[in-house]
Motif scaffolding. Structure first.
Motif, PDB file in Angstrom:
ATOM      1  N   VAL A  42       0.839  -1.203   0.000  1.00 15.35           N
ATOM      2  CA  VAL A  42       0.000   0.000   0.000  1.00 15.35           C
ATOM      3  C   VAL A  42       0.869   1.247   0.000  1.00 15.35           C
ATOM      4  N   GLN A  43       0.328   2.316  -0.569  1.00 13.40           N
ATOM      5  CA  GLN A  43       1.047   3.588  -0.660  1.00 13.40           C
ATOM      6  C   GLN A  43       0.719   4.448   0.567  1.00 13.40           C
ATOM      7  N   LEU A  44       0.808   3.831   1.734  1.00 15.45           N
ATOM      8  CA  LEU A  44       0.466   4.505   2.980  1.00 15.45           C
ATOM      9  C   LEU A  44       1.471   4.141   4.058  1.00 15.45           C
ATOM     10  N   ARG A  45       1.742   5.091   4.920  1.00 12.10           N
ATOM     11  CA  ARG A  45       2.562   4.772   6.085  1.00 12.10           C
ATOM     12  C   ARG A  45       1.710   3.985   7.082  1.00 12.10           C
ATOM     13  N   LEU A  46       2.234   2.862   7.549  1.00  9.56           N
ATOM     14  CA  LEU A  46       1.510   2.016   8.501  1.00  9.56           C
ATOM     15  C   LEU A  46       2.265   1.940   9.819  1.00  9.56           C
ATOM     16  N   LYS A  47       1.533   1.734  10.891  1.00 14.97           N
ATOM     17  CA  LYS A  47       2.186   1.409  12.164  1.00 14.97           C
ATOM     18  C   LYS A  47       2.627  -0.054  12.070  1.00 14.97           C
ATOM     19  N   THR A  48       3.856  -0.332  12.434  1.00 12.20           N
ATOM     20  CA  THR A  48       4.339  -1.714  12.396  1.00 12.20           C
ATOM     21  C   THR A  48       3.683  -2.497  13.530  1.00 12.20           C
ATOM     22  N   GLU A  49       2.917  -3.498  13.154  1.00  8.57           N
ATOM     23  CA  GLU A  49       2.213  -4.325  14.139  1.00  8.57           C
ATOM     24  C   GLU A  49       2.330  -5.788  13.737  1.00  8.57           C
ATOM     25  N   PHE A  50       2.429  -6.652  14.727  1.00  9.19           N
ATOM     26  CA  PHE A  50       2.501  -8.091  14.470  1.00  9.19           C
ATOM     27  C   PHE A  50       1.598  -8.812  15.468  1.00  9.19           C
ATOM     28  N   TYR A  51       0.748  -9.668  14.944  1.00  8.78           N
ATOM     29  CA  TYR A  51      -0.153 -10.456  15.810  1.00  8.78           C
ATOM     30  C   TYR A  51      -0.078 -11.913  15.395  1.00  8.78           C
ATOM     31  N   TRP A  52      -0.071 -12.796  16.381  1.00  9.45           N
ATOM     32  CA  TRP A  52      -0.080 -14.252  16.129  1.00  9.45           C
ATOM     33  C   TRP A  52      -1.233 -14.800  16.956  1.00  9.45           C
ATOM     34  N   GLN A  53      -2.384 -14.941  16.300  1.00  6.53           N
ATOM     35  CA  GLN A  53      -3.590 -15.324  17.043  1.00  6.53           C
ATOM     36  C   GLN A  53      -4.604 -15.948  16.090  1.00  6.53           C
ATOM     37  N   GLU A  54      -5.703 -16.412  16.661  1.00 11.67           N
ATOM     38  CA  GLU A  54      -6.726 -17.126  15.874  1.00 11.67           C
ATOM     39  C   GLU A  54      -7.516 -16.195  14.957  1.00 11.67           C
ATOM     40  N   THR A  55      -7.697 -14.952  15.382  1.00 12.15           N
ATOM     41  CA  THR A  55      -8.528 -14.019  14.598  1.00 12.15           C
ATOM     42  C   THR A  55      -7.659 -12.882  14.067  1.00 12.15           C
ATOM     43  N   PRO A  56      -7.978 -12.367  12.868  1.00 11.18           N
ATOM     44  CA  PRO A  56      -7.167 -11.278  12.308  1.00 11.18           C
ATOM     45  C   PRO A  56      -7.410  -9.965  13.055  1.00 11.18           C
ATOM     46  N   GLU A  57      -6.374  -9.180  13.164  1.00  9.61           N
ATOM     47  CA  GLU A  57      -6.462  -7.856  13.796  1.00  9.61           C
ATOM     48  C   GLU A  57      -6.698  -6.825  12.681  1.00  9.61           C
ATOM     49  N   LEU A  58      -7.905  -6.274  12.630  1.00  7.57           N
ATOM     50  CA  LEU A  58      -8.309  -5.440  11.491  1.00  7.57           C
ATOM     51  C   LEU A  58      -8.401  -3.951  11.809  1.00  7.57           C
ATOM     52  N   GLU A  59      -8.072  -3.573  13.028  1.00  6.73           N
ATOM     53  CA  GLU A  59      -8.333  -2.191  13.456  1.00  6.73           C
ATOM     54  C   GLU A  59      -7.624  -1.167  12.573  1.00  6.73           C
TER      55      GLU A  59
END
Length: 204
Positions: A42-59
């Motif tokens: 994506v052509q956007l700056r993102l906050k670097t986040e990492f999740y390892w879990q059963e459900t996706p983190e969509l916030e």
């Protein structure tokens, strides 16, 4: 740990494969068995986040979707219109229309945009004055004839937001003639600007 290592290798491969045409960020959802594999630049700056879990983190994705929704940006001049389809601060497609002042028809332009020969730099003062007089007399009818095409595009492309960018007179008249509600009007002539600059102006 085994599943994590599998995904890690696939992610590394994706990153290496896209090094030449990298953008500002990556959004990635994955499972080891590849039942889920969604990876996009994506052509956007993102906050670097990492999740390892059963459900996706969509916030963060939801926040981006709210800030940069599926949008139609309509750049308007007196006898020329350019439409930019945009989503998540990316240009998906552009379409240009030019008014043939001899037939009063708007025609979709194909290929790269050329300088407007009808009112280009070589136009004499008399030609400019004549066009201005015609424009003032016909602007309502001219924009009324293009508005249904723009309304249809808004429906077909499922625009969440509509932005009109142009000089006061032309942008106001086009907004009046469209059935779809316009979310914002920006009084700037940006038809000849780079599309990325237009996105910066609209979403900046």
């Amino acid at each position: 740990m085994e599943n994590f290592q599998l995904i890690k290798q696939k992610v590394k491969k994706f990153v290496r494969g896209n090094e030449q045409n990298f953008r500002r960020g990556i959004v990635l959802f994955a499972t080891a068995d590849e039942d889920v594999w969604f990876a996009d630049r994506v052509q956007l700056r993102l906050k670097t986040e990492f999740y390892w879990q059963e459900t996706p983190e969509l916030e963060q994705l939801k926040e981006l979707n709210e800030k940069y929704p599926k949008s139609g940006i309509i750049l308007v001049q007196q006898n020329e219109i350019k439409v930019i389809d945009s989503y998540l601060n990316e240009i998906e497609e552009t379409v240009s229309y030019e008014l043939d002042i001899n037939t009063d028809d708007w025609r979709q332009k194909l290929g790269p945009r050329k300088a407007n020969t009808q009112m280009g730099p070589g136009a004499t003062n008399l030609q400019v004055d004549n066009f201005q007089a015609r424009y003032q007399a016909n602007k309502q009818r001219w924009f009324k004839s293009i508005a249904p095409k723009l309304d249809k595009r808004a429906k077909d492309q499922k625009w969440d937001k509509i932005y009109v960018v142009g000089e006061v007179d032309s942008s106001y008249e086009l907004e009046e003639q469209m059935n779809k509600p316009v979310d914002k009007v920006i009084h700037k002539n940006m038809l000849d600007h780079e599309e990325s600059k237009v996105l910066d102006e609209v979403f900046g």
